[in-house]
Scaffold this motif. Structure first.
Motif, PDB file in Angstrom:
ATOM      1  N   ASP A 158     -89.142 -52.331 -10.919  1.00 28.46           N
ATOM      2  CA  ASP A 158     -87.974 -51.640 -10.393  1.00 28.46           C
ATOM      3  C   ASP A 158     -86.737 -52.490 -10.636  1.00 28.46           C
ATOM      4  O   ASP A 158     -86.784 -53.719 -10.602  1.00 28.46           O
ATOM      5  CB  ASP A 158     -88.123 -51.307  -8.909  1.00 28.46           C
ATOM      6  CG  ASP A 158     -88.363 -52.525  -8.042  1.00 28.46           C
ATOM      7  OD1 ASP A 158     -88.856 -53.534  -8.585  1.00 28.46           O
ATOM      8  OD2 ASP A 158     -88.061 -52.479  -6.838  1.00 28.46           O
ATOM      9  N   ASN A 159     -85.637 -51.808 -10.911  1.00 35.44           N
ATOM     10  CA  ASN A 159     -84.364 -52.470 -11.160  1.00 35.44           C
ATOM     11  C   ASN A 159     -83.780 -52.926  -9.829  1.00 35.44           C
ATOM     12  O   ASN A 159     -83.531 -52.117  -8.930  1.00 35.44           O
ATOM     13  CB  ASN A 159     -83.408 -51.490 -11.857  1.00 35.44           C
ATOM     14  CG  ASN A 159     -82.132 -52.159 -12.340  1.00 35.44           C
ATOM     15  OD1 ASN A 159     -81.605 -53.041 -11.687  1.00 35.44           O
ATOM     16  ND2 ASN A 159     -81.633 -51.718 -13.476  1.00 35.44           N
ATOM     17  N   ASP A 160     -83.559 -54.231  -9.686  1.00 32.92           N
ATOM     18  CA  ASP A 160     -83.056 -54.767  -8.423  1.00 32.92           C
ATOM     19  C   ASP A 160     -81.690 -54.200  -8.049  1.00 32.92           C
ATOM     20  O   ASP A 160     -81.331 -54.122  -6.879  1.00 32.92           O
ATOM     21  CB  ASP A 160     -82.967 -56.294  -8.492  1.00 32.92           C
ATOM     22  CG  ASP A 160     -84.337 -56.943  -8.542  1.00 32.92           C
ATOM     23  OD1 ASP A 160     -85.303 -56.306  -8.071  1.00 32.92           O
ATOM     24  OD2 ASP A 160     -84.451 -58.068  -9.051  1.00 32.92           O
ATOM     25  N   ARG A 161     -80.897 -53.793  -9.051  1.00 31.97           N
ATOM     26  CA  ARG A 161     -79.541 -53.326  -8.770  1.00 31.97           C
ATOM     27  C   ARG A 161     -79.509 -51.929  -8.166  1.00 31.97           C
ATOM     28  O   ARG A 161     -78.751 -51.662  -7.240  1.00 31.97           O
ATOM     29  CB  ARG A 161     -78.710 -53.344 -10.061  1.00 31.97           C
ATOM     30  CG  ARG A 161     -78.478 -54.748 -10.608  1.00 31.97           C
ATOM     31  CD  ARG A 161     -77.613 -54.691 -11.858  1.00 31.97           C
ATOM     32  NE  ARG A 161     -77.359 -56.025 -12.384  1.00 31.97           N
ATOM     33  CZ  ARG A 161     -76.645 -56.259 -13.484  1.00 31.97           C
ATOM     34  NH1 ARG A 161     -76.113 -55.241 -14.154  1.00 31.97           N
ATOM     35  NH2 ARG A 161     -76.462 -57.485 -13.900  1.00 31.97           N
ATOM     36  N   ASN A 162     -80.329 -51.014  -8.703  1.00 29.47           N
ATOM     37  CA  ASN A 162     -80.241 -49.632  -8.229  1.00 29.47           C
ATOM     38  C   ASN A 162     -81.591 -48.998  -7.896  1.00 29.47           C
ATOM     39  O   ASN A 162     -81.651 -47.832  -7.520  1.00 29.47           O
ATOM     40  CB  ASN A 162     -79.522 -48.758  -9.264  1.00 29.47           C
ATOM     41  CG  ASN A 162     -80.178 -48.820 -10.633  1.00 29.47           C
ATOM     42  OD1 ASN A 162     -81.375 -49.087 -10.746  1.00 29.47           O
ATOM     43  ND2 ASN A 162     -79.404 -48.589 -11.686  1.00 29.47           N
ATOM     44  N   GLY A 163     -82.660 -49.761  -8.015  1.00 27.49           N
ATOM     45  CA  GLY A 163     -83.973 -49.240  -7.648  1.00 27.49           C
ATOM     46  C   GLY A 163     -84.635 -48.353  -8.680  1.00 27.49           C
ATOM     47  O   GLY A 163     -85.732 -47.850  -8.447  1.00 27.49           O
ATOM     48  N   SER A 164     -83.986 -48.128  -9.817  1.00 22.71           N
ATOM     49  CA  SER A 164     -84.583 -47.299 -10.858  1.00 22.71           C
ATOM     50  C   SER A 164     -85.756 -48.045 -11.508  1.00 22.71           C
ATOM     51  O   SER A 164     -85.847 -49.265 -11.450  1.00 22.71           O
ATOM     52  CB  SER A 164     -83.550 -46.930 -11.921  1.00 22.71           C
ATOM     53  OG  SER A 164     -83.056 -48.094 -12.572  1.00 22.71           O
TER      54      SER A 164
ATOM     55  N   ASN B 109     -84.829 -48.117 -19.697  1.00 25.91           N
ATOM     56  CA  ASN B 109     -84.892 -47.169 -18.590  1.00 25.91           C
ATOM     57  C   ASN B 109     -86.171 -46.340 -18.747  1.00 25.91           C
ATOM     58  O   ASN B 109     -86.343 -45.630 -19.737  1.00 25.91           O
ATOM     59  CB  ASN B 109     -83.659 -46.265 -18.599  1.00 25.91           C
ATOM     60  CG  ASN B 109     -83.608 -45.341 -17.397  1.00 25.91           C
ATOM     61  OD1 ASN B 109     -84.520 -44.564 -17.154  1.00 25.91           O
ATOM     62  ND2 ASN B 109     -82.534 -45.427 -16.636  1.00 25.91           N
TER      63      ASN B 109
END
Length: 224
Positions: free
Chosen positions: A177-183, A203
């Motif tokens: 998961d992307n730490d910045r936005n959870g994607s 992505n």
């Protein structure tokens, strides 16, 4: 933070683990049951030399990629034959004790449990496989399931996109998961044909390459 990451055992869990170890010495049957989880150091058909084991990360990546006979995609396929499901990570590494070169592959099995599968990087043999039985295994598996559900690109396409961006050899893959936005993203390390380590982020929903940069170690070397 990876969904499959292991957390530090709480004091109570340590006590339980110690008690389990004592019980094993008194029960041969229990020892056999536990052996699947407590894997011994793997011995592969390819080893790094003692000097190669202590190189910096990028230089070790080069030595490992040169010595490996099994690619990342091949290792993932071997792991999925041993444990049907979805490969969520795969990393080329060497065992600390004997320098054996291995692929460590994490698989979310069809039974919705996380498995760790060790593949010989020389001949593709499955050296070990075991299910995650940590205290937080159920939570980790649920988090992994969430990542897999949002991954619309898939392992094979993500690898293809990474290699189109940076031609070379894949040394690791992870669904995270992307730490910045959870994607959900696919993090892929590629040893490029320029002999530098590149980090490629894709992505997982769209398949778009979000970022590609040279590993910091190689950047520092270039600036010196």
């Amino acid at each position: 933070m990876m969904a499959t990451a292991k957390r530090t055992l709480a004091p109570r869990a340590v006590v339980l683990a110690t008690a389990a170890a004592v019980a094993l010495t008194a029960s041969p049957g229990a020892a056999t049951a536990f052996a699947d989880h407590d894997a011994t150091t793997p011995h592969s058909s390819v080893q790094l030399s003692p000097n190669e084991r202590h190189l910096d990360d990028t230089t070790k990546d080069r030595a490992q990629a040169k010595a490996a006979k099994i690619s990342q995609s091949e290792a993932a396929d071997k792991a999925l034959k041993a444990v049907p499901g979805t490969a969520t990570s795969a990393e080329l590494d060497n065992a600390d004790r004997n320098g054996s070169l291995i692929w460590e592959v994490n698989v979310l099995g069809k039974n919705h449990k996380n498995y760790e599968v060790t593949i010989d990087a020389g001949n593709g043999k499955v050296l070990n496989k075991h299910v995650d039985r940590d205290d937080d295994a159920a939570q980790d598996a649920a988090e992994t399931q969430d990542l897999v559900k949002t991954d619309k690109t898939g392992h094979d396409k993500a690898i293809d996109k990474a290699l189109n961006a940076v031609p070379g050899t894949v040394t690791s893959y992870s669904l995270d998961d992307n730490d910045r936005n959870g994607s959900t993203v696919c993090g892929i390390d590629v040893l490029g044909k320029d002999h530098k380590s590149h980090d490629v982020t894709i992505n997982a929903a769209s398949g778009k390459v979000l970022n590609q940069h040279v590993d910091q170690d190689d950047q520092d070397d270039s600036n010196n």
